[in-house]
Design a protein around this motif. Structure first.
Motif, mmCIF file in Angstrom:
data_model
loop_
_atom_site.group_PDB
_atom_site.id
_atom_site.type_symbol
_atom_site.label_atom_id
_atom_site.label_comp_id
_atom_site.label_asym_id
_atom_site.label_seq_id
_atom_site.Cartn_x
_atom_site.Cartn_y
_atom_site.Cartn_z
ATOM 1 N N GLY A 69 2.014 11.251 -5.499
ATOM 2 C CA GLY A 69 3.000 10.117 -5.544
ATOM 3 C C GLY A 69 3.774 10.907 -6.211
ATOM 4 N N LYS A 70 4.653 10.612 -7.270
ATOM 5 C CA LYS A 70 5.149 10.776 -8.289
ATOM 6 C C LYS A 70 5.151 10.083 -9.921
ATOM 7 C CE LYS A 70 10.429 8.929 -5.567
ATOM 8 N NZ LYS A 70 10.154 7.840 -5.579
ATOM 9 N N LEU A 71 4.202 9.462 -9.992
ATOM 10 C CA LEU A 71 3.460 9.579 -10.929
ATOM 11 C C LEU A 71 2.407 10.260 -11.633
ATOM 12 C CD1 LEU A 71 3.944 8.000 -13.557
ATOM 13 C CD2 LEU A 71 2.398 6.877 -13.020
ATOM 14 N N THR A 72 2.095 10.614 -10.343
ATOM 15 C CA THR A 72 0.817 11.460 -9.997
ATOM 16 C C THR A 72 1.456 13.065 -10.600
ATOM 17 O OG1 THR A 72 -0.150 10.403 -8.955
ATOM 18 C CG2 THR A 72 -1.386 12.512 -8.987
ATOM 19 N N ALA A 73 2.371 13.079 -10.314
ATOM 20 C CA ALA A 73 3.578 14.089 -9.742
ATOM 21 C C ALA A 73 3.961 14.746 -11.654
ATOM 22 C CB ALA A 73 4.407 14.880 -8.824
ATOM 23 N N LEU A 74 4.004 13.751 -12.175
ATOM 24 C CA LEU A 74 4.620 13.841 -13.523
ATOM 25 C C LEU A 74 3.484 14.279 -14.096
ATOM 26 C CD1 LEU A 74 6.921 13.445 -14.760
ATOM 27 C CD2 LEU A 74 6.477 10.949 -15.702
ATOM 28 N N MET A 75 1.969 13.582 -14.054
ATOM 29 C CA MET A 75 1.130 13.970 -14.421
ATOM 30 C C MET A 75 0.852 14.986 -14.842
ATOM 31 S SD MET A 75 -1.315 11.166 -15.829
ATOM 32 C CE MET A 75 -2.307 11.016 -15.087
ATOM 33 N N LYS A 76 0.725 15.602 -13.708
ATOM 34 C CA LYS A 76 0.297 17.354 -12.856
ATOM 35 C C LYS A 76 1.339 18.153 -14.290
ATOM 36 C CE LYS A 76 -1.416 16.671 -8.512
ATOM 37 N NZ LYS A 76 -0.950 16.438 -7.285
ATOM 38 N N GLY A 77 2.588 17.936 -14.383
ATOM 39 C CA GLY A 77 3.201 18.537 -15.208
ATOM 40 C C GLY A 77 2.752 18.785 -16.691
ATOM 41 N N ILE A 78 1.506 18.333 -17.421
ATOM 42 C CA ILE A 78 0.882 18.129 -18.702
ATOM 43 C C ILE A 78 0.836 19.352 -18.815
ATOM 44 C CG2 ILE A 78 -1.602 17.747 -18.119
ATOM 45 C CD1 ILE A 78 -1.386 15.740 -20.136
ATOM 46 N N ALA A 79 0.567 20.553 -18.294
ATOM 47 C CA ALA A 79 0.062 22.141 -18.534
ATOM 48 C C ALA A 79 1.351 22.734 -18.675
ATOM 49 C CB ALA A 79 -0.435 22.554 -16.969
ATOM 50 N N ASP A 136 0.508 -0.823 -0.268
ATOM 51 C CA ASP A 136 0.171 -0.251 -0.413
ATOM 52 C C ASP A 136 1.062 1.366 -0.120
ATOM 53 O OD1 ASP A 136 -1.980 -1.454 -0.030
ATOM 54 O OD2 ASP A 136 -2.642 -1.338 2.243
ATOM 55 N N GLN A 137 2.000 1.299 0.477
ATOM 56 C CA GLN A 137 3.017 3.023 0.788
ATOM 57 C C GLN A 137 3.431 2.809 -0.471
ATOM 58 O OE1 GLN A 137 6.517 2.233 3.775
ATOM 59 N NE2 GLN A 137 4.904 1.675 5.672
ATOM 60 N N ILE A 138 3.688 2.124 -1.334
ATOM 61 C CA ILE A 138 4.745 1.600 -2.749
ATOM 62 C C ILE A 138 3.553 2.029 -2.858
ATOM 63 C CG2 ILE A 138 5.419 0.699 -4.313
ATOM 64 C CD1 ILE A 138 6.637 -1.371 -2.304
ATOM 65 N N LYS A 139 2.685 1.774 -3.385
ATOM 66 C CA LYS A 139 1.203 2.014 -4.344
ATOM 67 C C LYS A 139 0.962 4.068 -4.453
ATOM 68 C CE LYS A 139 -3.716 1.498 -5.484
ATOM 69 N NZ LYS A 139 -4.601 0.755 -5.168
ATOM 70 N N ALA A 140 1.326 4.184 -2.964
ATOM 71 C CA ALA A 140 0.991 5.701 -2.369
ATOM 72 C C ALA A 140 1.803 6.327 -3.311
ATOM 73 C CB ALA A 140 0.781 5.760 -0.956
ATOM 74 N N SER A 141 2.625 6.162 -2.816
ATOM 75 C CA SER A 141 3.895 6.810 -3.065
ATOM 76 C C SER A 141 4.284 6.889 -4.413
ATOM 77 C CB SER A 141 5.306 6.535 -2.949
ATOM 78 O OG SER A 141 5.849 5.175 -3.050
#
Lengths: 345, 811
Positions: free
Chosen positions: A37-47, A26-31
């Protein structure tokens, strides 16, 4: 960009390799996939990505996300598997016997009784029952057995004292109670209770005042049969008994009706069997049962008009059939209940 | 009965071989019990030899060395022999090298203690001709030397031991059997011609040795007396002796033998009195007086009663009528004058007398099967011919006849179609006439045929009897094969049978092995398993042995014995059951019940790799519950209750429900009393169960179950623990909770059956107390219950419990 995605994927892979519990997963999934999370952060960079590159960017991120989700699911599944495997403990040696190895089983007499009843079911017979305690009238008189017939002798028949009283065994008048010497008494009780057409068999326990030895038993079992209808003939009798004996002993057996005498049938026959497949009883005529056309006097005794109805009756010993079928040489085996005997059938 | 084939040939042509006759007799209704005589089977290299010399064996005292002539042109054989019953000159069977004797023994040339033996001289046993193996079979009739051994016996008689059915008294003689063979082969029967004759009188004349003959018993219908004077007693001729011996009779003297000969010839028993021993020259056929005694010919003093008939003189009984004579009127070597009796006595009376005296004779056996009264006169005359021939003397020319033959020939009317409709196959008028004609019946054809049946066939007196005779003589092999064709009959198996089958299947499925035990038991055992009333009710009037005096009241003693037997024999059989009938005394008399019982040995028979927990009471109870479910029997109201003061069950570890006389169902389950199973020889505690069912209950028709709809809303769960005295049954607590909950729900909503989920004894409860925790499930078919409804009902449940019981709420 691509490098970043590959890095995240690699990081996830290496992190998952060491996972031992669901909490770590679960921790890894959240991170990776969580809000921060790292992938989420990357996604946010789409702008900040130029408009024309955005579709490619989105596809690349989604692809990586799928990959990561698959990895997580795989790890979750192997964690489940490991848990399930542990839950049942050590693997079983499937060759060991279960403790208390109780396998039930039917007594050979029951097996033979059932074979016989099933054969008769094929041709429309159903089972009738009556009591093992009988009265002289039902056991003898109604069956046209004269007062001074040897079968009624105290040497052969077990009697109850004159003053005995039975709650559920009806009497004709004040005759004595006996233990039935044959299941033929069931014929009488059935005919008194039911209207023809009648087609019944009656398996049951019978008694003789016999000293027990290899071929005699103080109690034994018979199957009685009775068929009453309009225009029942000797030919029908033969057809039914041939059917029985061929089903029991094989299609190749030969049968013959040997003239005999019973007080309750006329004509009466013994049925002999000839088979090449009966061990030491092979290739000779073996007496197997008695039969005959119901004597008109028996019909008179139970209030059935012999002018209108005719019928046949037969009886065979279950022990005898079992002994012939299985090559058993001592009737006492059936009543000793030794597992080494019972488990053979 | 033994019949000699040579003897039969006096009356009918017999050309069938022994092997053929073995098949002919049974199909006439006479079972072949044995065949004797007729010589050995055909054996190669077994011939008649004549001993020429016999010398002692040089090396062995018990052996001799013989030279034997084994046929013309054959070298003399030197044979070593161990027997001693022969002389040079005797002819004996010789098995030469290469012969194979019955039983597969092969003869070879061999050396016996250093002397060569070229074959073997044989005993009767070695040729399968009898049991005699002591000495050689010396062939006294001196057949030709060198002929095959079978030929040496070509003329020898064969006797058949026939077993006759009770209705065929007419076949208890050679003439009777000959009649049957004649009918079978369609041949004529030849009666011996008679020489002596005399007119019949009812009163003896002055010249007669008898002065009076009177019948005073209703069991004698016909009495014929003849007298012969001046005869000489002596041995019978060889031919007669041989025949009597062939059928198992011991020759005595010419007069007695003649009567026995005629008995075996015609089937009519005759009796010869020494006329001088008849007191008052008077014969009275009367019933015995109570306590009257007679010493019968077997030298036993017999006490008679009024039901028995005797042939008496003026003073004393001389013969137990139809059974046996006395020593008082016996024909002996000094006899010169005799009275010969032929008679007809009531079969039932003779049978009863013979049985009471435990004395069955050739004579009583025949009278009991109804001798032919029309043949009495013939038989007497036949015996007189034989006596005059073998003992001389002079017949007093009158037959004294008292009474009349009780029956004669009779006519039966029968329509040929009746035969056809009974047989169910094609029967022509010609076939009918042929079969009956061959039996000696005379036929007058018409719409109804009139068939005249001779008096010797007493038992043929209805049309159906004629059908039987037709089928028998026409041959049962003529009954054609057929397929079974039958219409459906609307009928079900007897409920008792179905119940038993279901219970058997249920227990087999639960790992139990079915057993079968004897029904007859010892009375002491019944007392343990039932009550004194049952012991009394199950007593047999005439048990055969002291251990089998009662019928069983329970199946469990037998099952305990089964466990003990298998344990003793190291058989791993620990779960057994039986289905069967038992009896119990009840208020309306003894009742025959259907029982199903099982027993579990709780201790392993052998060591096991994985020790299971020993089964306990609740395992047996569970199996009992499954049994009830499988058979559709409803547990009697009140359920299982601990069994107190039982002689069969262990106090505190057994329970019962219902009473078979009141509820028609009774269930008992638990540990058999340990001392009891120990006494039965079982090592280790036995759990058992017996379900008794009154078959009446099984006959009740059960209505189809009506479906009840149920809701889909979730239940509300409430737990309640109560502290009660430790000896209060948990079921009482559960039932109280359930009753209270139902009352509290007040039909506003449903209460599922209350269950017990915990029973606890120990700390904090106080001495002698236990806690019983119950789970209650409230439901509604219409809605999800709200907390306030449930809490109100739960509070009310507790209030009712506080009010109606002294159970304390566990805090």
């Amino acid at each position: 960009m691509e490098e970043q995605l590959q890095a995240i994927l690699a990081e996830t892979e290496s992190a998952l390799a060491t996972v031992e519990a669901r909490s770590q997963l679960d921790q890894i999934k959240a991170s990776i996939l969580g809000g921060n999370g790292k992938l989420t952060a990357l996604m946010k960079g789409i702008a900040s990505v130029p408009k024309e590159e955005r579709p490619a960017f989105g596809q690349a991120v989604n692809k990586t996300k799928k990959q990561i989700e698959n990895l997580l699911a795989q790890t979750a599944a192997s964690l489940d598997n490991a848990e399930d495997a542990a839950a049942l403990g050590k693997t079983a040696d499937v060759t060991l016997p279960p403790s208390g190895n109780y396998v039930g089983g039917l007594h050979p007499l029951t097996q033979v009784k059932r074979r016989i009843t099933l054969i008769f079911r094929q041709i429309g017979f159903t089972v009738a029952e009556a009591t093992e305690v009988e009265t002289e009238w039902f056991c003898f008189d109604a069956l046209n057995t004269p007062e001074d017939h040897p079968a009624r002798d105290e040497q052969d028949t077990l009697y109850f004292p004159k003053e005995s009283r039975f709650g559920n065994v009806s009497k004709k008048s004040d005759e004595a109670y006996v233990l039935r010497t044959h299941t033929s008494s069931v014929q009488i009780r059935t005919m008194l209770k039911e209207k023809p057409p009648i087609r019944v068999i009656a398996p049951g326990r019978c008694f003789r005042r016999d000293t027990v030895d290899a071929t005699h038993s103080a109690n034994f079992h018979q199957v009685e049969g009775l068929y009453v209808d309009k225009k029942v003939t000797i030919r029908d009798l033969k057809a039914v008994l041939d059917h029985l004996l061929r089903e029991l002993f094989g299609k190749e057996v030969k049968t013959r009706l040997r003239p005999s005498f019973f007080p309750f049938t006329e004509p009466s026959f013994e049925v002999d069997l000839f088979s090449s497949n009966l061990g030491r009883l092979s290739n000779k005529w073996i007496e197997i049962m008695g039969c005959g056309m119901v004597d008109p006097k028996v019909f008179d005794n139970v209030g059935i008009d012999p002018e209108e109805w005719s019928g046949f009756a037969f009886g065979l010993g279950i022990e005898r059939v079992a002994m012939m079928l299985h090559g058993i040489d001592d009737i006492r085996h059936f009543y000793q209940n030794d597992l080494r005997f019972l488990s053979q059938f | 009965m033994k019949v000699s084939i040579e003897w039969l040939k006096d009356y009918v042509e017999v050309d069938a071989s022994t092997e053929e006759l073995v098949d002919v007799f049974p199909m006439l209704g006479m079972e072949v019990e044995g065949v004797e005589g007729g010589g050995p089977a055909d054996m190669e290299k077994v011939v008649v030899g004549e001993v020429l010399t016999r010398n002692p064996h040089p090396e062995a005292d018990r052996l001799s060395v013989c030279t034997v002539n084994v046929g013309e042109g054959q070298p003399e054989a030197s044979i070593v022999c161990g027997a001693s019953n022969f002389q040079p000159g005797d002819r004996v069977p010789v098995a030469l090298p290469g012969a194979k004797l019955p039983g597969g023994f092969k003869i070879k040339k061999s050396k016996l203690r250093g002397v060569t033996s070229e074959g073997m001289m044989c005993s009767a046993k070695e040729l399968n001709l009898g049991d005699d193996h002591e000495g050689l079979l010396v062939l006294a009739h001196r057949p030709d030397v060198g002929i095959p051994i079978k030929e040496a016996f070509a003329d020898s008689d064969v006797t058949f031991d026939l077993e006759l059915t009770a209705n065929r008294g007419d076949c208890l003689s050679h003439l009777g059997v000959a009649r049957e063979l004649a009918a079978h082969h369609g041949r004529e029967i030849q009666f011996p011609e008679l020489k002596s004759d005399a007119p019949t009188v009812s009163e003896p004349s002055i010249d007669n040795l008898l002065s009076k003959v009177s019948i005073e018993s209703e069991n004698c219908k016909l009495y014929l007396a003849w007298t012969i004077k001046g005869l000489k007693i002596g041995p019978s001729p060889e031919w007669m002796k041989r025949r009597l011996e062939a059928v198992g009779l011991r020759p005595i003297n010419n007069v007695v033998d003649a009567t026995n000969y005629v008995l075996m010839e015609t089937g009519n028993p005759l009796h010869a009195f020494d006329a001088k021993k008849i007191g008052g020259n008077e014969i009275r056929i009367r019933n015995a007086t109570e306590g009257e005694t007679i010493q019968t010919l077997d030298e036993v003093d017999r006490k008679l009663d009024e039901s028995m008939m005797v042939i008496a003189d003026a003073e004393k009984p001389l013969v137990v009528a139809g059974v046996m004579g006395s020593v008082d009127a016996e024909v002996d070597e000094n006899t010169t004058d005799i009275v010969l009796e032929a008679a007809w006595f009531s079969p039932g009376n003779i049978r009863a007398t013979a049985r009471k005296l435990n004395l069955s004779t050739d004579s009583s056996y025949r009278f009991a099967r109804d001798v032919d009264p029309q043949l009495s006169r013939y038989s007497a005359r036949r015996a007189i011919d034989l006596i005059l021939e073998t003992a001389g003397g002079e017949l007093v020319p009158e037959e004294i006849k008292v009474g009349d033959p009780p029956r004669g020939d009779r006519t039966i009317e029968i329509a040929p179609n009746f035969v056809r409709s009974t047989c169910g196959y094609e029967v022509t008028d010609e076939q009918l006439a042929d079969a009956w004609g061959r039996l000696g019946f005379t036929i007058e054809k018409g719409e109804q045929w009139k068939v005249l049946v001779p008096s010797f066939r007493a038992e043929v007196d209805r049309p159906i009897d004629l059908v039987e005779e037709f089928v028998r003589i026409h041959g049962t092999s003529e009954i054609p094969e057929a397929r079974v064709v039958c219409e459906a009959v609307s009928r079900h198996d007897a409920a008792q049978f179905t119940f038993s089958e279901k219970s058997v299947d249920a227990l087999v499925g639960l790992g139990f092995r079915e057993c079968c035990n004897y029904s007859l038991r010892d009375g002491k055992e019944i007392e343990v398993w039932a009550d004194q009333a049952t012991v009394d009710a199950l007593t047999l009037a005439n048990p055969l042995t002291a251990e089998h005096t009662h019928l069983r009241a329970s199946l469990l003693p037998g099952l305990l014995e089964t466990l003990a037997h298998n344990q003793r024999n190291h058989n791993d059989l620990r779960r057994v059951f039986e289905s069967g009938r038992v009896l119990r005394a009840g208020p309306k008399g003894t009742t025959e019940l259907q029982s199903i019982a099982f027993a579990i040995l709780t201790k392993p028979i052998a060591r096991e790799w994985d020790t299971e927990l020993a089964p306990d009471f609740h395992e047996a109870k569970l199996i009992a519950n499954r049994l009830l479910e499988a058979t559709g029997i409803i547990m009697p109201k009140g359920g299982l209750r601990s069994l107190e003061d039982s002689s069969a069950w262990q106090q505190g570890h057994a329970a019962s429900a219902g009473d078979v006389h009141q509820n028609r169902v009774e269930l008992t389950v638990g540990f058999c009393k340990l001392s009891l199973s120990r006494d039965k020889g079982v090592n280790g505690p036995v759990l058992a169960c017996e379900l008794l069912v009154d078959p009446v209950m099984l006959r009740q028709k059960v209505k189809p179950v009506k479906f009840r709809a149920f809701g889909s809303f979730p239940p509300a769960l409430k737990d309640l623990a109560l502290v009660v005295d430790e000896n209060v049954p948990a079921e009482d607590v559960r039932l109280a909770v359930e009753t209270a909950a139902l009352q509290a729900a007040d039909k506003q909503f449903v209460v599922d059956p209350v269950t017990i989920f915990d029973v606890f004894e120990g700390k904090g409860l106080g001495e002698g107390k236990k806690s019983v925790a119950c789970a209650i499930r409230f439901r509604s078919d219409e809605r999800t219950l709200e907390d306030k409804d449930v809490n109100a009902a739960f509070d009310e449940t507790q209030r009712i419990l506080a009010e109606t019981t002294d159970y304390a709420l566990r805090s």
